[in-house]
Design a protein around this motif. Structure first.
Motif, PDB file in Angstrom:
ATOM      1  N   ALA A   1       0.294  -0.886  -0.379  1.00 58.15           N
ATOM      2  CA  ALA A   1      -0.012   0.049   0.167  1.00 58.15           C
ATOM      3  C   ALA A   1       0.616   1.219   0.154  1.00 58.15           C
ATOM      4  N   ASP A   2       1.904   1.510   1.335  1.00 62.23           N
ATOM      5  CA  ASP A   2       3.030   2.301   0.878  1.00 62.23           C
ATOM      6  C   ASP A   2       3.914   2.654  -0.493  1.00 62.23           C
ATOM      7  N   ARG A   3       3.970   1.634  -1.269  1.00 58.66           N
ATOM      8  CA  ARG A   3       4.312   1.426  -2.432  1.00 58.66           C
ATOM      9  C   ARG A   3       3.475   2.154  -3.853  1.00 58.66           C
ATOM     10  N   LEU A   4       2.350   1.469  -3.799  1.00 56.54           N
ATOM     11  CA  LEU A   4       1.004   2.586  -4.894  1.00 56.54           C
ATOM     12  C   LEU A   4       0.940   3.604  -4.724  1.00 56.54           C
ATOM     13  N   ARG A   5       1.111   3.992  -3.177  1.00 52.11           N
ATOM     14  CA  ARG A   5       0.966   5.464  -2.481  1.00 52.11           C
ATOM     15  C   ARG A   5       2.056   6.201  -3.071  1.00 52.11           C
ATOM     16  N   ALA A   6       3.082   6.105  -3.295  1.00 53.82           N
ATOM     17  CA  ALA A   6       4.599   6.762  -3.384  1.00 53.82           C
ATOM     18  C   ALA A   6       4.134   6.920  -5.180  1.00 53.82           C
ATOM     19  N   LEU A   7       3.372   5.287  -5.999  1.00 50.73           N
ATOM     20  CA  LEU A   7       3.276   5.727  -7.173  1.00 50.73           C
ATOM     21  C   LEU A   7       1.729   6.399  -7.737  1.00 50.73           C
ATOM     22  N   GLY A   8       1.123   7.022  -6.591  1.00 52.83           N
ATOM     23  CA  GLY A   8       0.275   7.959  -7.105  1.00 52.83           C
ATOM     24  C   GLY A   8      -0.990   6.994  -6.915  1.00 52.83           C
ATOM     25  N   VAL A   9      -0.809   5.906  -6.692  1.00 58.81           N
ATOM     26  CA  VAL A   9      -2.117   6.062  -6.640  1.00 58.81           C
ATOM     27  C   VAL A   9      -3.201   5.766  -5.384  1.00 58.81           C
ATOM     28  N   THR A  10      -4.518   5.936  -6.316  1.00 58.31           N
ATOM     29  CA  THR A  10      -5.371   6.940  -4.918  1.00 58.31           C
ATOM     30  C   THR A  10      -6.129   5.638  -4.034  1.00 58.31           C
ATOM     31  N   ASP A  11      -6.400   4.977  -4.761  1.00 61.69           N
ATOM     32  CA  ASP A  11      -7.101   3.961  -3.783  1.00 61.69           C
ATOM     33  C   ASP A  11      -5.898   2.651  -3.705  1.00 61.69           C
ATOM     34  N   ALA A  12      -4.620   2.987  -2.640  1.00 63.54           N
ATOM     35  CA  ALA A  12      -3.956   2.235  -2.451  1.00 63.54           C
ATOM     36  C   ALA A  12      -3.842   1.281  -1.637  1.00 63.54           C
ATOM     37  N   GLU A  13      -4.822   1.370  -0.474  1.00 65.44           N
ATOM     38  CA  GLU A  13      -5.320   0.372   0.261  1.00 65.44           C
ATOM     39  C   GLU A  13      -6.213  -1.103  -0.173  1.00 65.44           C
ATOM     40  N   ARG A  14      -6.779  -0.871  -0.952  1.00 70.42           N
ATOM     41  CA  ARG A  14      -7.683  -1.943  -1.676  1.00 70.42           C
ATOM     42  C   ARG A  14      -7.216  -2.573  -3.073  1.00 70.42           C
ATOM     43  N   LYS A  15      -5.706  -1.488  -3.446  1.00 71.11           N
ATOM     44  CA  LYS A  15      -5.127  -2.455  -4.514  1.00 71.11           C
ATOM     45  C   LYS A  15      -4.153  -3.311  -3.548  1.00 71.11           C
ATOM     46  N   ALA A  16      -3.237  -3.158  -2.626  1.00 74.54           N
ATOM     47  CA  ALA A  16      -3.012  -3.688  -1.397  1.00 74.54           C
ATOM     48  C   ALA A  16      -3.920  -5.402  -1.785  1.00 74.54           C
ATOM     49  N   ASP A  17      -4.974  -5.064  -0.897  1.00 75.24           N
ATOM     50  CA  ASP A  17      -6.041  -6.074  -0.841  1.00 75.24           C
ATOM     51  C   ASP A  17      -6.107  -7.107  -1.167  1.00 75.24           C
ATOM     52  N   ILE A  18      -6.545  -6.729  -2.891  1.00 76.47           N
ATOM     53  CA  ILE A  18      -6.081  -7.206  -4.222  1.00 76.47           C
ATOM     54  C   ILE A  18      -4.942  -8.566  -4.565  1.00 76.47           C
ATOM     55  N   ALA A  19      -3.704  -7.035  -4.167  1.00 77.82           N
ATOM     56  CA  ALA A  19      -2.598  -7.902  -4.175  1.00 77.82           C
ATOM     57  C   ALA A  19      -2.678  -9.056  -3.751  1.00 77.82           C
ATOM     58  N   ILE A  20      -2.419  -9.045  -2.067  1.00 77.30           N
ATOM     59  CA  ILE A  20      -2.419 -10.144  -1.221  1.00 77.30           C
ATOM     60  C   ILE A  20      -3.852 -11.353  -1.795  1.00 77.30           C
ATOM     61  N   LEU A  21      -4.806 -11.263  -2.565  1.00 81.46           N
ATOM     62  CA  LEU A  21      -5.709 -12.126  -2.239  1.00 81.46           C
ATOM     63  C   LEU A  21      -5.413 -12.633  -3.540  1.00 81.46           C
ATOM     64  N   LEU A  22      -4.757 -12.209  -4.461  1.00 82.24           N
ATOM     65  CA  LEU A  22      -4.147 -12.722  -5.993  1.00 82.24           C
ATOM     66  C   LEU A  22      -2.914 -13.217  -5.321  1.00 82.24           C
ATOM     67  N   MET A  23      -1.855 -12.730  -4.685  1.00 78.93           N
ATOM     68  CA  MET A  23      -1.099 -13.996  -3.906  1.00 78.93           C
ATOM     69  C   MET A  23      -1.463 -14.758  -3.203  1.00 78.93           C
ATOM     70  N   ARG A  24      -2.227 -14.642  -2.831  1.00 76.87           N
ATOM     71  CA  ARG A  24      -2.909 -15.920  -2.182  1.00 76.87           C
ATOM     72  C   ARG A  24      -3.538 -17.139  -2.595  1.00 76.87           C
ATOM     73  N   GLY A  25      -4.509 -16.316  -4.055  1.00 78.66           N
ATOM     74  CA  GLY A  25      -4.795 -17.581  -5.416  1.00 78.66           C
ATOM     75  C   GLY A  25      -3.775 -17.887  -5.816  1.00 78.66           C
ATOM     76  N   ILE A  26      -2.701 -17.682  -6.167  1.00 81.54           N
ATOM     77  CA  ILE A  26      -1.559 -18.170  -7.078  1.00 81.54           C
ATOM     78  C   ILE A  26      -1.167 -18.905  -5.698  1.00 81.54           C
ATOM     79  N   SER A  27      -0.774 -19.166  -4.641  1.00 82.97           N
ATOM     80  CA  SER A  27      -0.287 -20.038  -3.552  1.00 82.97           C
ATOM     81  C   SER A  27      -1.470 -21.209  -4.055  1.00 82.97           C
ATOM     82  N   ALA A  28      -2.325 -20.927  -3.353  1.00 87.07           N
ATOM     83  CA  ALA A  28      -3.036 -22.231  -3.171  1.00 87.07           C
ATOM     84  C   ALA A  28      -3.104 -23.008  -4.496  1.00 87.07           C
ATOM     85  N   SER A  29      -3.081 -21.930  -5.743  1.00 86.21           N
ATOM     86  CA  SER A  29      -3.154 -23.226  -7.272  1.00 86.21           C
ATOM     87  C   SER A  29      -2.166 -24.115  -7.237  1.00 86.21           C
TER      88      SER A  29
END
Length: 193
Positions: free
Chosen positions: A143-171
Motif C-alpha cells: 500500500a505504501d509503494r502504491l501511494r508513492a506511485l500516485g495510486v489513490t485507492d492504494a489500500e484496496r489495491k494492496a488487498d487485491i494484491a494479497i488476495l491474488l498472491m493467496r490464489g497463486i499460492s493455493a493453485s
C-alpha cells in the motif's frame, strides 16, 4: 554467538547447527503447517532430543517463529525487489504475482507460501498471530509503494494484491504449473489495475 551448539544425546556430545535446524524445521512447517508437525518429528528431523530442541529454540512456537523469519528472508525476496523496482501499479502487481508464481513453485513437496497458507494450516492462535503479522507487514508495504506511485485507492489495491498472491499460492499447492501461474499473473496484473 556461535551457530553450532553442543548438545548431549544418548550420553554423547553432539554438535548441530542451529541454523540448519531452523532450515529443516522450515521445510516441515512449509509442507504441512504448524499444527501437523510435532516436537518429536522436529527433534528427529533436526537430529536432537526434544530437551535439546527446547534448549536451543525455547519451544515449538519459538522454532516456528525463527523458521517463519527464515522463510520470509529466503523466499520472500521477490516482494522487496518488486517494491523497489516497479514504476507503476500494474508493473508492481505483475512483479509481485510473477515473483509469487516462481517462489511458490520452487520446491517440490512444499509448494505454495508458508505465510499465506500458514493461517489456514493452524488453529494455534499464537502461530496464527505470527503469520498474520507478516501478512500485515507485506500488505502495508505494498500500500505504501502504491501511494508513492500516485495510486489513490492504494489500500484496496494492496488487498487485491494479497488476495491474488493467496490464489497463486493455493493453485501452486494444488499442482498448477509455474508456466500457467506466470501466465495467470500477467493477466491478473493487467485486469486488476
Amino acid at each position: 554467538m556461535s551457530d553450532t551448539n553442543k548438545v548431549k544425546t544418548a550420553g554423547r556430545p553432539r554438535k548441530f547447527s542451529v541454523n540448519e535446524g531452523i532450515a529443516k524445521a522450515m521445510a516441515l512447517f512449509h509442507a504441512r503447517g504448524y499444527d501437523d508437525v510435532g516436537v518429536a518429528e522436529l527433534s528427529s528431523t533436526i537430529g536432537i532430543t526434544a530437551t535439546s530442541l527446547y534448549a536451543a529454540y525455547g519451544s515449538k512456537l519459538g522454532l516456528f517463529e525463527r523458521a517463519l523469519a527464515n522463510y520470509v528472508e529466503c523466499s520472500g525476496t521477490f516482494v522487496g525487489e518488486a517494491l523497489s523496482r516497479a514504476g507503476s501499479a500494474e508493473e508492481l502487481l505483475r512483479k509481485l504475482l510473477r515473483g509469487a508464481a516462481t517462489a511458490y513453485t520452487e520446491y517440490p513437496g512444499r509448494s505454495g507460501c508458508m505465510v499465506l497458507d500458514g493461517e489456514l494450516m493452524t488453529s494455534d492462535t499464537r502461530a496464527s498471530n505470527l503469520i498474520r503479522e507478516n501478512v500485515v507487514r507485506v500488505r502495508s508495504a505494498i500500500a505504501d509503494r502504491l501511494r508513492a506511485l500516485g495510486v489513490t485507492d492504494a489500500e484496496r489495491k494492496a488487498d487485491i494484491a494479497i488476495l491474488l498472491m493467496r490464489g497463486i499460492s493455493a493453485s501452486a499447492r494444488t499442482g498448477s504449473s509455474r508456466e500457467s501461474l506466470l501466465d495467470a499473473a500477467d493477466r491478473m496484473a493487467h485486469l486488476a489495475t
